[in-house]
Design a protein around this motif. Structure first.
Motif, PDB file in Angstrom:
ATOM      1  N   ALA A 117       0.832  -1.206   0.000  1.00  0.00           N
ATOM      2  CA  ALA A 117       0.000   0.000   0.000  1.00  0.00           C
ATOM      3  C   ALA A 117       0.865   1.254   0.000  1.00  0.00           C
ATOM      4  O   ALA A 117       0.584   2.222  -0.720  1.00  0.00           O
ATOM      5  CB  ALA A 117      -0.923  -0.008   1.210  1.00  0.00           C
ATOM      6  N   ALA A 118       1.937   1.253   0.796  1.00  0.00           N
ATOM      7  CA  ALA A 118       2.840   2.408   0.837  1.00  0.00           C
ATOM      8  C   ALA A 118       3.470   2.649  -0.527  1.00  0.00           C
ATOM      9  O   ALA A 118       3.529   3.792  -1.010  1.00  0.00           O
ATOM     10  CB  ALA A 118       3.921   2.188   1.891  1.00  0.00           C
ATOM     11  N   SER A 119       3.935   1.577  -1.155  1.00  0.00           N
ATOM     12  CA  SER A 119       4.568   1.702  -2.463  1.00  0.00           C
ATOM     13  C   SER A 119       3.582   2.199  -3.514  1.00  0.00           C
ATOM     14  O   SER A 119       3.889   3.082  -4.329  1.00  0.00           O
ATOM     15  CB  SER A 119       5.147   0.352  -2.884  1.00  0.00           C
ATOM     16  OG  SER A 119       5.685   0.408  -4.182  1.00  0.00           O
ATOM     17  N   PHE A 134       2.680   5.911  -2.868  1.00  0.00           N
ATOM     18  CA  PHE A 134       3.801   6.799  -3.187  1.00  0.00           C
ATOM     19  C   PHE A 134       3.934   6.929  -4.704  1.00  0.00           C
ATOM     20  O   PHE A 134       4.168   8.021  -5.232  1.00  0.00           O
ATOM     21  CB  PHE A 134       5.087   6.263  -2.576  1.00  0.00           C
ATOM     22  CG  PHE A 134       6.286   7.143  -2.794  1.00  0.00           C
ATOM     23  CD1 PHE A 134       6.250   8.487  -2.465  1.00  0.00           C
ATOM     24  CD2 PHE A 134       7.464   6.622  -3.320  1.00  0.00           C
ATOM     25  CE1 PHE A 134       7.358   9.313  -2.670  1.00  0.00           C
ATOM     26  CE2 PHE A 134       8.582   7.428  -3.523  1.00  0.00           C
ATOM     27  CZ  PHE A 134       8.533   8.775  -3.205  1.00  0.00           C
ATOM     28  N   GLY A 135       3.789   5.812  -5.418  1.00  0.00           N
ATOM     29  CA  GLY A 135       3.724   5.831  -6.873  1.00  0.00           C
ATOM     30  C   GLY A 135       5.026   6.046  -7.597  1.00  0.00           C
ATOM     31  O   GLY A 135       5.037   6.252  -8.814  1.00  0.00           O
ATOM     32  N   LYS A 136       6.141   6.007  -6.864  1.00  0.00           N
ATOM     33  CA  LYS A 136       7.448   6.212  -7.484  1.00  0.00           C
ATOM     34  C   LYS A 136       8.450   5.245  -6.869  1.00  0.00           C
ATOM     35  O   LYS A 136       8.196   4.685  -5.806  1.00  0.00           O
ATOM     36  CB  LYS A 136       7.917   7.660  -7.275  1.00  0.00           C
ATOM     37  CG  LYS A 136       6.925   8.696  -7.779  1.00  0.00           C
ATOM     38  CD  LYS A 136       7.273  10.063  -7.260  1.00  0.00           C
ATOM     39  CE  LYS A 136       6.198  11.074  -7.635  1.00  0.00           C
ATOM     40  NZ  LYS A 136       4.904  10.791  -6.952  1.00  0.00           N
ATOM     41  N   GLN A 187      -3.675  16.134  -6.088  1.00  0.00           N
ATOM     42  CA  GLN A 187      -2.986  14.866  -6.392  1.00  0.00           C
ATOM     43  C   GLN A 187      -3.977  13.706  -6.261  1.00  0.00           C
ATOM     44  O   GLN A 187      -4.883  13.727  -5.423  1.00  0.00           O
ATOM     45  CB  GLN A 187      -1.811  14.647  -5.430  1.00  0.00           C
ATOM     46  CG  GLN A 187      -0.943  13.439  -5.742  1.00  0.00           C
ATOM     47  CD  GLN A 187       0.241  13.347  -4.798  1.00  0.00           C
ATOM     48  OE1 GLN A 187       0.517  14.260  -4.039  1.00  0.00           O
ATOM     49  NE2 GLN A 187       0.945  12.230  -4.848  1.00  0.00           N
ATOM     50  N   ILE A 188      -3.795  12.699  -7.116  1.00  0.00           N
ATOM     51  CA  ILE A 188      -4.616  11.495  -7.103  1.00  0.00           C
ATOM     52  C   ILE A 188      -3.721  10.279  -6.894  1.00  0.00           C
ATOM     53  O   ILE A 188      -2.669  10.169  -7.518  1.00  0.00           O
ATOM     54  CB  ILE A 188      -5.392  11.319  -8.418  1.00  0.00           C
ATOM     55  CG1 ILE A 188      -6.328  12.499  -8.676  1.00  0.00           C
ATOM     56  CG2 ILE A 188      -6.176   9.999  -8.412  1.00  0.00           C
ATOM     57  CD1 ILE A 188      -7.562  12.506  -7.828  1.00  0.00           C
ATOM     58  N   ALA A 189      -4.139   9.381  -6.022  1.00  0.00           N
ATOM     59  CA  ALA A 189      -3.468   8.090  -5.892  1.00  0.00           C
ATOM     60  C   ALA A 189      -4.555   7.025  -5.808  1.00  0.00           C
ATOM     61  O   ALA A 189      -5.700   7.315  -5.439  1.00  0.00           O
ATOM     62  CB  ALA A 189      -2.599   8.045  -4.633  1.00  0.00           C
ATOM     63  N   LYS A 190      -4.214   5.798  -6.178  1.00  0.00           N
ATOM     64  CA  LYS A 190      -5.241   4.762  -6.132  1.00  0.00           C
ATOM     65  C   LYS A 190      -4.653   3.434  -5.686  1.00  0.00           C
ATOM     66  O   LYS A 190      -3.457   3.168  -5.845  1.00  0.00           O
ATOM     67  CB  LYS A 190      -5.896   4.599  -7.498  1.00  0.00           C
ATOM     68  CG  LYS A 190      -4.968   4.157  -8.625  1.00  0.00           C
ATOM     69  CD  LYS A 190      -5.720   4.086  -9.963  1.00  0.00           C
ATOM     70  CE  LYS A 190      -4.780   3.644 -11.087  1.00  0.00           C
ATOM     71  NZ  LYS A 190      -5.478   3.580 -12.388  1.00  0.00           N
ATOM     72  N   ILE A 191      -5.513   2.634  -5.075  1.00  0.00           N
ATOM     73  CA  ILE A 191      -5.199   1.254  -4.750  1.00  0.00           C
ATOM     74  C   ILE A 191      -6.067   0.388  -5.627  1.00  0.00           C
ATOM     75  O   ILE A 191      -7.300   0.541  -5.648  1.00  0.00           O
ATOM     76  CB  ILE A 191      -5.478   0.947  -3.261  1.00  0.00           C
ATOM     77  CG1 ILE A 191      -4.517   1.736  -2.375  1.00  0.00           C
ATOM     78  CG2 ILE A 191      -5.355  -0.538  -2.976  1.00  0.00           C
ATOM     79  CD1 ILE A 191      -4.745   1.541  -0.905  1.00  0.00           C
ATOM     80  N   ILE A 192      -5.465  -0.510  -6.400  1.00  0.00           N
ATOM     81  CA  ILE A 192      -6.229  -1.355  -7.299  1.00  0.00           C
ATOM     82  C   ILE A 192      -6.417  -2.731  -6.685  1.00  0.00           C
ATOM     83  O   ILE A 192      -5.645  -3.167  -5.841  1.00  0.00           O
ATOM     84  CB  ILE A 192      -5.538  -1.477  -8.677  1.00  0.00           C
ATOM     85  CG1 ILE A 192      -4.151  -2.098  -8.552  1.00  0.00           C
ATOM     86  CG2 ILE A 192      -5.444  -0.110  -9.334  1.00  0.00           C
ATOM     87  CD1 ILE A 192      -3.489  -2.361  -9.892  1.00  0.00           C
TER      88      ILE A 192
END
Length: 220
Positions: free
Chosen positions: A31-33, A36-38, A214-219
């Protein structure tokens, strides 16, 4: 019913020895990775209570790092994740923190690179299930077991409506939603659990909405 399927009872397919200390830890790391997305160049992991006492024997350390590297709970590479991270140039440090927490299986993960830093707090609550309770200083309650969108935005009138209208237009159902803010008129965070993964097109449309930072997502 408390359990939706037999897999909720016996736990996930995983590399052992413990669903709480290994599978759950891997999911916190992943989830952290994901959020963070990078690619990080450094990782700091603060472990509390039960995690801190048993993390080497139960494989919590390799599980968290395996999750940060993107490995699933049953990936055989988890056992070698510390070596793999080192080969990728990622510096990993673990700390045993004596502060009291709401759950004995709690980890605070900080990761970053030369430009950005990120922090997440997660709890492994049993059977491989996790809860994310803090993200970059925002308090939240995210299961990590369903697709989700996290939206950082200005605390302004209309910001929430702009996001929900886009999801409705694309017939994406919201299962649960909460909003957290640090102060009135400052940054705020929407946590939206949904019934399906969103496409890159929908994500782009959300990112271009008014007041969205900013947008982040968990798939799933």
């Amino acid at each position: 019913m408390k359990y939706k399927s037999v897999f909720d009872i016996i736990g996930p397919v995983m590399i052992g020895p413990s669903s709480s200390h290994t599978a759950g830890a891997a999911r916190i790391g992943k989830a952290a990775s994901t959020l963070f997305g990078k690619k990080p160049t450094w990782v700091k992991v603060y472990l509390y209570e039960s995690f801190a006492k048993t993390y080497k024997g139960h494989g919590t350390d390799v599980a968290i790092v395996g999750g940060i590297l993107g490995f699933d709970t049953d990936d055989p590479r988890i056992g070698k994740s510390l070596d793999i991270a080192k080969d990728k140039g990622i510096v990993v440090d673990f700390y045993q923190d004596e502060a009291s927490t709401d759950h004995p299986n709690t980890a605070r993960i900080q990761l970053g690179n030369s430009k950005e830093e990120f922090e997440l707090v997660g709890m492994s609550i049993g059977g491989g299930k996790v809860e994310i309770t803090e993200l970059n200083g925002f308090k939240l309650n995210l299961s990590g077991n369903h697709p989700a969108i996290l939206v950082l935005h200005n605390d302004r009138f209309g910001a929430i409506a702009s996001v929900t209208q886009i999801l409705a237009k694309h017939e994406i159902n919201i299962g649960r939603m909460e909003v957290s803010r640090k102060d009135v008129g400052k940054d705020a965070l929407m946590i939206i659990e949904i019934d399906q993964n969103v496409s890159e097109g929908v994500e782009k449309e959300l990112a271009e909405s008014d007041y969205i930072l900013q947008i982040a997502k968990i798939i799933d």
